[in-house]
Write a protein that holds these residues in place. Structure first.
Motif, PDB file in Angstrom:
ATOM      1  N   GLU A   1       0.819  -1.208   0.000  1.00  0.00           N
ATOM      2  CA  GLU A   1       0.000   0.000   0.000  1.00  0.00           C
ATOM      3  C   GLU A   1       0.854   1.259   0.000  1.00  0.00           C
ATOM      4  O   GLU A   1       0.519   2.248  -0.662  1.00  0.00           O
ATOM      5  CB  GLU A   1      -0.926   0.010   1.226  1.00  0.00           C
ATOM      6  N   LEU A   2       1.977   1.236   0.711  1.00  0.00           N
ATOM      7  CA  LEU A   2       2.768   2.450   0.937  1.00  0.00           C
ATOM      8  C   LEU A   2       4.105   2.441   0.210  1.00  0.00           C
ATOM      9  O   LEU A   2       4.977   3.254   0.517  1.00  0.00           O
ATOM     10  CB  LEU A   2       2.998   2.627   2.439  1.00  0.00           C
ATOM     11  N   ALA A   3       4.264   1.554  -0.774  1.00  0.00           N
ATOM     12  CA  ALA A   3       5.550   1.457  -1.483  1.00  0.00           C
ATOM     13  C   ALA A   3       5.937   2.792  -2.109  1.00  0.00           C
ATOM     14  O   ALA A   3       5.124   3.486  -2.706  1.00  0.00           O
ATOM     15  CB  ALA A   3       5.448   0.389  -2.572  1.00  0.00           C
ATOM     16  N   PHE A   4       7.183   3.157  -1.941  1.00  0.00           N
ATOM     17  CA  PHE A   4       7.779   4.368  -2.494  1.00  0.00           C
ATOM     18  C   PHE A   4       7.062   5.632  -2.036  1.00  0.00           C
ATOM     19  O   PHE A   4       6.871   6.571  -2.785  1.00  0.00           O
ATOM     20  CB  PHE A   4       7.881   4.269  -4.017  1.00  0.00           C
ATOM     21  N   GLU A   5       6.710   5.603  -0.751  1.00  0.00           N
ATOM     22  CA  GLU A   5       6.218   6.801  -0.076  1.00  0.00           C
ATOM     23  C   GLU A   5       7.125   7.161   1.096  1.00  0.00           C
ATOM     24  O   GLU A   5       6.752   7.935   1.976  1.00  0.00           O
ATOM     25  CB  GLU A   5       4.776   6.584   0.386  1.00  0.00           C
ATOM     26  N   GLY A   6       8.326   6.561   1.130  1.00  0.00           N
ATOM     27  CA  GLY A   6       9.318   6.941   2.115  1.00  0.00           C
ATOM     28  C   GLY A   6       9.078   6.420   3.510  1.00  0.00           C
ATOM     29  O   GLY A   6       9.608   6.982   4.475  1.00  0.00           O
TER      30      GLY A   6
END
Length: 518
Positions: A443-448
């Motif tokens: 869900e949060l991939a490549f959101e730091g």
């Protein structure tokens, strides 16, 4: 801390040479010109400019898109010494420029916030409610910076007032920094000086952002009761909801939507960036950061798996996050295979993918294709899906598994355009831990956020080994294989869960010490 002190004489008022003005579309970076110190801190607009200057130090592309390249789900491409590629490979040290620049930026933000809080009461006339809001914004932003500093470096100097040029400040225990951040956010929340939302100044700190940040800092430090309650408070506000289109959430269409709780604002004519620089070569990118095979393995399936096509029926979030061979890209089709005739052929140039995948998340080709240099999609720093998952995991860790845990996770999985099958009831705590960890990854991939999760779960060793990329059918062998660059990553658990204090800081600050084993 002299690395900060050496710049104080320039930070005081000259930092206002780059400020943020409010506009209908949110905060916009524009240069207002020089401001005389003799006439400053007399009017409301002085406080507005000063507070806006703090926002310029918020995380941008590097700490949102690029940071996941240093984890088990991504790869940060090599680009010379001193980048996050060294963190990716496990070969970083105290002179790493990328690490040092983040330390400096966060402390510039702290210094700017401290200057506001030390001087804003000098304004004798003006809207006192507005000035109180500005103070709350400065305190919130300082709390944000300390959340990041303590998460990455552990014990850090806790500085709450402007420094003198000769000051040297030692480190404060991480637990005390976290205590301060939570107490500060509690006071902001209880003071009710931040609004629920803005009609004209979108992008500024809100009451919901303060609650969500409280949940985050507690969650990262395993204070799960506090994280549970703070997350639930955000949910109970009733003003946030999941944006229906997962892919467009990270395009212009999803900006300032009801899912976004806090973000770094950009705007054409102000603060912009190259929209495709982190993505594929065929659209003008440099493949700065890439998804890898380990991320692919974390996605589930909506239907039966096809042994002849592993991408069939896969969780749609994979397709929204990653360019892989056969997917549309720009006006053509992405093809990174070793025999590809396109610019995306794996390792065909310094700009092409190293491992066969490219980043699709945050790319809006239709909007930016004609002029990529004016990219201005806002970088989301906190969003509602993360709050739902923090709530669920906090309850799981407290072994309070009830219907609300299933509901929170299944809301994220059931988003229109995703519509993954719901998690069925009857899961144990250990089963749920595995579920929530994979759910956060996809869900949060490549959101730091992945690095903080890995550090909290103490799974840094998961990135060790040869980096594997594109999963493809080798027509010579007839087998599905992964493309590898031969690069092997390391991780030292006795050292790498904390970043090193920058060597430049160590050299000029007699009261600061280095993290272990650097």
């Amino acid at each position: 801390m002299k690395i900060i002190n050496k710049t104080i004489k320039y930070i005081g008022l000259s930092y206002l040479a780059i400020s943020l003005f409010s506009c209908d579309d949110g905060l916009d970076l524009v240069p207002p010109g020089q401001v005389s110190e003799l006439i400053y801190w007399q009017q409301e607009k002085d406080a507005n400019l000063a507070v806006n200057g703090i926002y310029t130090e918020l995380d941008g592309q590097l700490m949102v898109k690029e940071l996941d390249g240093a984890t088990d789900i991504g790869f940060r491409a090599p680009s010379g010494p001193g980048s996050l590629h060294d963190v990716t490979m496990g070969s970083f040290d105290p002179v790493n420029a990328a690490i040092g620049s983040q330390w400096d930026r966060y402390y510039r933000g702290v210094q700017r916030a401290n200057n506001v809080l030390a001087n804003i009461d000098r304004i004798e006339q003006g809207d006192q409610d507005l000035l109180a809001r500005y103070k709350a914004e400065a305190r919130f932003l300082r709390a944000f910076f300390y959340t990041q500093l303590s998460s990455l470096w552990g014990d850090v100097p806790l500085i709450l007032e402007p420094l003198e040029i000769t000051d040297q400040i030692g480190r404060t225990a991480k637990s005390e920094v976290v205590d301060f951040v939570i107490a500060e956010l509690d006071q902001i929340i209880q003071g009710n000086q931040l609004p629920m939302s803005y009609s004209q100044e979108v992008g500024r700190a809100t009451l919901g952002a303060a609650m969500a940040l409280k949940a985050r800092v507690a969650y990262r430090n395993e204070r799960y009761t506090v994280a549970r309650d703070a997350s639930k408070a955000v949910m109970d506000l009733g003003i946030y909801e999941l944006y229906p289109d997962y892919g467009k959430l990270f395009n212009y269409a999803g900006q300032n939507s009801s899912e976004v709780i806090f973000d770094r604002q950009y705007a054409v004519g102000g603060d912009t960036y190259n929209a495709f620089s982190f993505s594929a070569a065929s659209i003008g990118g440099g493949s700065v950061v890439e998804p890898i095979h380990n991320l692919f393995l974390k996605y589930g399936y909506k239907g039966p798996q096809n042994p002849n096509d592993p991408f069939e029926n896969i969780d749609p979030r994979w397709n929204f996050t990653t360019y892989y061979t056969g997917q549309p890209i720009g006006t053509t089709t992405f093809n990174s295979l070793p025999d590809s005739p396109t610019a995306d052929r794996v390792r065909s140039s310094e700009f092409s993918t190293v491992n066969g995948y490219n980043l699709k998340k945050w790319v809006d080709f239709e909007a930016d294709g004609n002029n990529p240099n004016t990219g201005s999609i806002n970088m989301i720093l906190i969003r509602y899906a993360d709050v739902l998952l923090m709530y669920a995991e906090s309850k799981i860790e407290l072994n309070e598994i009830d219907d609300s845990v299933y509901e929170a996770i299944n809301m994220v999985r059931g988003r229109p355009t995703v519509e993954m099958p719901p998690i069925e009831t009857g899961k144990t705590q250990e089963e749920f831990r595995a579920i929530i960890r994979d759910e956060r990854a996809v869900e949060l991939a490549f959101e730091g956020l992945r690095l903080y999760d890995m550090n909290r779960w103490k799974i840094g060793e998961d990135k060790i080994g040869t980096v594997e990329g594109l999963y493809y059918l080798n027509t010579n062998s007839g087998q599905w294989e992964t493309i590898t660059s031969g690069l092997t990553r390391t991780f030292r658990p006795e050292r790498d869960y904390l970043w090193p204090i920058p060597q430049a800081e160590i050299d000029i600050n007699d009261n600061i010490t280095q993290n272990p084993n650097y």
